[in-house]
Every structure is written in structure tokens, then in C-alpha cells.
Motif scaffolding. Sequence first.
Motif, mmCIF file in Angstrom:
data_model
loop_
_atom_site.group_PDB
_atom_site.id
_atom_site.type_symbol
_atom_site.label_atom_id
_atom_site.label_comp_id
_atom_site.label_asym_id
_atom_site.label_seq_id
_atom_site.Cartn_x
_atom_site.Cartn_y
_atom_site.Cartn_z
ATOM 1 N N ASP A 138 46.998 15.890 48.975
ATOM 2 C CA ASP A 138 46.151 15.163 49.288
ATOM 3 C C ASP A 138 46.425 13.734 48.359
ATOM 4 O OD1 ASP A 138 44.474 16.998 50.455
ATOM 5 O OD2 ASP A 138 43.685 17.524 48.639
ATOM 6 N N LEU A 139 45.790 12.909 49.383
ATOM 7 C CA LEU A 139 45.734 11.339 48.710
ATOM 8 C C LEU A 139 44.683 10.662 48.809
ATOM 9 C CD1 LEU A 139 49.139 10.495 50.389
ATOM 10 C CD2 LEU A 139 48.844 10.582 47.952
ATOM 11 N N LEU A 140 44.316 9.972 47.824
ATOM 12 C CA LEU A 140 42.852 9.325 47.686
ATOM 13 C C LEU A 140 42.859 7.679 47.671
ATOM 14 C CD1 LEU A 140 39.771 9.774 47.337
ATOM 15 C CD2 LEU A 140 40.176 9.647 44.728
ATOM 16 N N SER A 141 42.116 7.006 48.504
ATOM 17 C CA SER A 141 41.892 5.935 48.819
ATOM 18 C C SER A 141 41.001 5.135 47.851
ATOM 19 C CB SER A 141 41.747 5.333 50.382
ATOM 20 O OG SER A 141 40.171 5.768 50.618
ATOM 21 N N ARG A 142 40.855 3.945 47.645
ATOM 22 C CA ARG A 142 39.947 3.364 46.917
ATOM 23 C C ARG A 142 38.521 3.511 47.479
ATOM 24 N NH1 ARG A 142 41.444 -2.760 47.468
ATOM 25 N NH2 ARG A 142 42.085 -1.814 49.321
ATOM 26 N N ALA A 149 47.582 14.623 53.515
ATOM 27 C CA ALA A 149 48.705 14.195 54.252
ATOM 28 C C ALA A 149 49.579 15.022 55.165
ATOM 29 C CB ALA A 149 49.749 13.697 53.136
ATOM 30 N N GLY A 150 49.536 14.363 56.522
ATOM 31 C CA GLY A 150 50.359 15.138 57.436
ATOM 32 C C GLY A 150 49.448 15.980 58.463
ATOM 33 N N ASN A 151 48.256 16.070 58.116
ATOM 34 C CA ASN A 151 47.172 16.628 58.902
ATOM 35 C C ASN A 151 47.443 16.328 60.367
ATOM 36 O OD1 ASN A 151 43.926 16.097 60.142
ATOM 37 N ND2 ASN A 151 44.567 18.161 59.095
ATOM 38 N N ALA A 152 47.367 17.227 61.418
ATOM 39 C CA ALA A 152 47.392 16.965 62.524
ATOM 40 C C ALA A 152 48.813 16.282 63.053
ATOM 41 C CB ALA A 152 46.379 16.073 63.275
ATOM 42 N N ARG A 153 49.633 15.894 62.138
ATOM 43 C CA ARG A 153 51.052 15.456 62.609
ATOM 44 C C ARG A 153 52.112 16.697 62.980
ATOM 45 N NH1 ARG A 153 48.435 11.690 61.367
ATOM 46 N NH2 ARG A 153 49.393 9.391 60.796
ATOM 47 N N SER A 154 53.173 16.435 63.635
ATOM 48 C CA SER A 154 54.201 17.371 64.099
ATOM 49 C C SER A 154 54.978 17.541 62.616
ATOM 50 C CB SER A 154 54.863 16.963 65.256
ATOM 51 O OG SER A 154 55.726 15.426 65.162
ATOM 52 N N ASP A 155 55.455 18.884 62.385
ATOM 53 C CA ASP A 155 56.036 19.048 61.459
ATOM 54 C C ASP A 155 57.516 18.351 61.448
ATOM 55 O OD1 ASP A 155 57.306 19.980 58.988
ATOM 56 O OD2 ASP A 155 57.474 22.086 59.791
ATOM 57 N N GLY A 156 58.184 17.721 60.598
ATOM 58 C CA GLY A 156 59.389 17.067 60.573
ATOM 59 C C GLY A 156 59.848 16.552 59.030
ATOM 60 N N ALA A 157 60.788 15.518 59.396
ATOM 61 C CA ALA A 157 61.310 15.015 58.165
ATOM 62 C C ALA A 157 60.527 14.753 56.850
ATOM 63 C CB ALA A 157 62.652 14.110 58.491
ATOM 64 N N PRO A 158 59.621 13.636 57.154
ATOM 65 C CA PRO A 158 58.717 13.327 56.284
ATOM 66 C C PRO A 158 58.018 14.459 55.476
ATOM 67 C CG PRO A 158 58.153 11.988 58.241
ATOM 68 C CD PRO A 158 59.240 13.405 58.614
ATOM 69 N N TRP A 159 57.820 15.567 55.957
ATOM 70 C CA TRP A 159 57.139 16.550 55.227
ATOM 71 C C TRP A 159 58.100 17.678 54.895
ATOM 72 C CZ3 TRP A 159 53.084 13.780 55.279
ATOM 73 C CH2 TRP A 159 52.784 13.093 56.272
ATOM 74 N N SER A 160 59.413 17.535 54.834
ATOM 75 C CA SER A 160 60.333 18.455 54.415
ATOM 76 C C SER A 160 61.100 18.168 53.007
ATOM 77 C CB SER A 160 61.335 18.738 55.667
ATOM 78 O OG SER A 160 60.732 19.121 56.617
ATOM 79 N N LEU A 312 44.872 4.878 42.245
ATOM 80 C CA LEU A 312 44.611 4.648 43.661
ATOM 81 C C LEU A 312 45.305 3.837 44.342
ATOM 82 C CD1 LEU A 312 40.768 5.291 43.461
ATOM 83 C CD2 LEU A 312 42.708 6.902 43.523
ATOM 84 N N GLU A 313 45.847 2.808 43.827
ATOM 85 C CA GLU A 313 46.745 1.737 44.570
ATOM 86 C C GLU A 313 48.097 2.382 44.701
ATOM 87 O OE1 GLU A 313 46.890 -1.698 42.244
ATOM 88 O OE2 GLU A 313 44.674 -2.584 42.774
ATOM 89 N N ALA A 314 48.650 3.375 44.077
ATOM 90 C CA ALA A 314 49.760 4.021 44.194
ATOM 91 C C ALA A 314 49.578 5.060 45.478
ATOM 92 C CB ALA A 314 50.422 4.836 43.168
ATOM 93 N N ASN A 315 48.253 5.640 45.569
ATOM 94 C CA ASN A 315 48.026 6.657 46.756
ATOM 95 C C ASN A 315 47.843 5.777 48.079
ATOM 96 O OD1 ASN A 315 46.285 9.396 46.275
ATOM 97 N ND2 ASN A 315 47.229 8.383 44.304
ATOM 98 N N GLU A 316 47.275 4.516 47.836
ATOM 99 C CA GLU A 316 47.067 3.917 49.099
ATOM 100 C C GLU A 316 48.612 3.425 49.524
ATOM 101 O OE1 GLU A 316 44.364 0.808 49.485
ATOM 102 O OE2 GLU A 316 42.709 2.180 49.361
ATOM 103 N N GLU A 321 52.497 4.024 53.711
ATOM 104 C CA GLU A 321 53.874 4.341 54.039
ATOM 105 C C GLU A 321 54.046 5.817 54.792
ATOM 106 O OE1 GLU A 321 58.082 4.375 54.540
ATOM 107 O OE2 GLU A 321 56.667 2.752 54.015
ATOM 108 N N LEU A 322 53.370 6.798 54.905
ATOM 109 C CA LEU A 322 53.485 8.004 55.512
ATOM 110 C C LEU A 322 53.029 7.623 56.953
ATOM 111 C CD1 LEU A 322 52.694 10.540 52.592
ATOM 112 C CD2 LEU A 322 54.874 10.392 53.925
ATOM 113 N N GLN A 323 51.682 6.805 56.972
ATOM 114 C CA GLN A 323 51.266 6.535 57.993
ATOM 115 C C GLN A 323 52.250 5.742 58.812
ATOM 116 O OE1 GLN A 323 47.883 6.952 59.513
ATOM 117 N NE2 GLN A 323 47.526 8.432 58.409
ATOM 118 N N ARG A 324 52.940 4.612 58.255
ATOM 119 C CA ARG A 324 53.935 4.035 58.771
ATOM 120 C C ARG A 324 54.976 4.888 59.675
ATOM 121 N NH1 ARG A 324 58.665 2.232 58.419
ATOM 122 N NH2 ARG A 324 58.892 3.213 56.668
ATOM 123 N N GLN A 325 55.498 5.769 58.950
ATOM 124 C CA GLN A 325 56.502 6.606 59.138
ATOM 125 C C GLN A 325 56.098 7.565 60.437
ATOM 126 O OE1 GLN A 325 58.510 8.832 56.104
ATOM 127 N NE2 GLN A 325 58.246 7.123 54.780
#
Length: 339
Positions: A138-142, A149-160, A312-316, A321-325
Amino acid sequence: AVYSKSEVLIMGGVTVVIPHWNRHELLASVLADLRAQTYPIDEVLVVDNGSTDGSPELAQALGARVVRLPSNRGFAAAVNQGIDECRSELVAILNNDVSLSPEWLHRLVQPLDDPAISFTTGKLLNTNHKGYLDGTFDLLSRAGCAWRAGNARSDGAPWSTPRRIFSAPLTASLFRVELFRAVGKLDERYISYMEDVDLGLRCALNGRSGLYVPDAIAWHAGSATLGSRSPEVVRLIARNQVLLAAKHYPGKLVVRWFWAILVGQLLWGVVALRHRALLAFLRGKMAGLAFWIPMRRQSSTRADPLRLREVLEANERNIRELQRQTGFDLYWRIYFRLT
């Protein structure tokens, strides 16, 4: 795998806590998966929230110890009861709607040889959509809105890749029992939903962290008891987002982050509208705002503003970054553009 007594003593005994309310067929399935685990389990504790479908009797017949609550007191209260009953050094907390790979527990126990790691969680695959994730950590925004993190994404390198994390979903995770003595158990005022994010935030603010272990595989059906995006789920999440900010955000950060909070919450309302749950969203927000002042009064200390900003800024940054990837969700694309 077969473990010697000395190996188990070094790695730590495990109690498994399953908060449960009805749906006995789900309970039977997860208990079968626990019997198939390659790492030994000291005890399986089913904390029953007043089930009426024979679940307690089934759990006992399948070898679990049952703690019966007189009524449905919610997820957080059931987990806390299980932690109180725990007799081991480690406690695994499981939803009743998960399925586990045989090595799941062993993979999560191994990293806890490192005393700097307070908890571990693995990769949650979506039971109903092969090859897609239910989530990871889990990641929390301000804004007080969390992303699994990863919800509804296809499994792949960012999650491995293993990574240090501050918040583990209580869907299927392993904790040191002493962590709850250090930072407190679940806040029962949340009832259900967001209580794990609240726990994770307290961990981060107290310098405690965990590890995401992608080789620990489980499958999750997702809100099998209440239904995904049901009005009650939306109401509770909307309410508990407000409680999270009321409990932790110092006044100066409420003011500083007002725009981010407003944008994030309004966008979440749009999501609720798309799922035909706008009324539930509004009811949740009104309930949360009505509890704002009591929540702040009951929470004797709030986070240090500088430390909370850092967390929270580190979380954002991690969310961005994960959204970008992996491709931006519309919610996060608009949120980051406006804030």
C-alpha cells in the motif's frame, strides 16, 4: 520442505489469524491451503464475527481454534482479538477469500531473520482475472487516498523485485507480534478498510518498515463478503479516509495540503459515481466529518509535520514512478497534474 526444530526456533513460530463472517465455503478453502503449507504453523485462529452459517463448527472440525465474538464487530476488532490470543512470535493475518501457494508462508518467514524487518507481504494475484494483480503493498497520498500498488495491472517486472515498504495489506501478510506492542494494534474506529493503511503509517512514523516478497504468491477474490465496490465498502472507505487525516495530519499540514486533499477526495467521488455509489460516498464523507473533532480529541498526539511530509511525499514519488512504468490510471494522472 521439512524443517528441523532448530530452524523453526530461529525463524520463529507462527500463528495464523483469520477474521471471518459467514461464507463458510471460503473458510474451508483457505484452511485447506494452510494445511498444505511447507512451513509449520503453531496454530490457526479463526475469529468469528457472529457467523450464522455454521462457520465456527466447520473451522473447529478442520482443526482451527475458534474465538467467537457475539456480533459482527468489524475486521479490525476481530484481528485485534486474534493478536491478543496469539502465543507465537509471528502472526500471519489472512482474509477468508485468499488462496495460498504452498511456499507462501515459508517465503514470508525467511526475511524476518533480519531484525530490521518488522513485517513481510507477498504478491496478490487476482483470482478472477488470470495474469493480473490484485495488489502488492500500500502507498498513501497526501490526499488521504491509498493505492494498492499494482491493482488491476498485469503481472510483470515492476512487481517482481523485493523492496522495502511501509504498509502491508492485511489481506495476507506476516508480522512480528512485538510490532503491535510498539506501535499499537489496529484502530477499531475504522471498523473495516483503511485500518491497515493507518497501521502502516504508524509504522513509518515510528521508523518501522517491512519487505515486499514477490515470490510469496497468493490469490485474492476481493471483497468476497461485502462485494467489490458495494455501497457499504464505498461508504466505509470514504469515511475512513477522513478519519485517517483527522487522526494523523497536524493542522498546519491540513492547510498546506488542502488543495491536494480536495482534488484527491473529489476525484475519488467521481470514481464512486462511476460505480453508482455516489450516495454511499457522500454518506461516508458526512460520517467522517461528523467524527473529525472527536477523532482529533481522542488522538492525543499527531505526527511530527516534518516526518509526515517526508513519508507521504516519498509515497507519492513511488506512486508516480510505478504509474509511469505501468501506465497511468486516469485518477492518478489527473491528481498529479492538478497538484
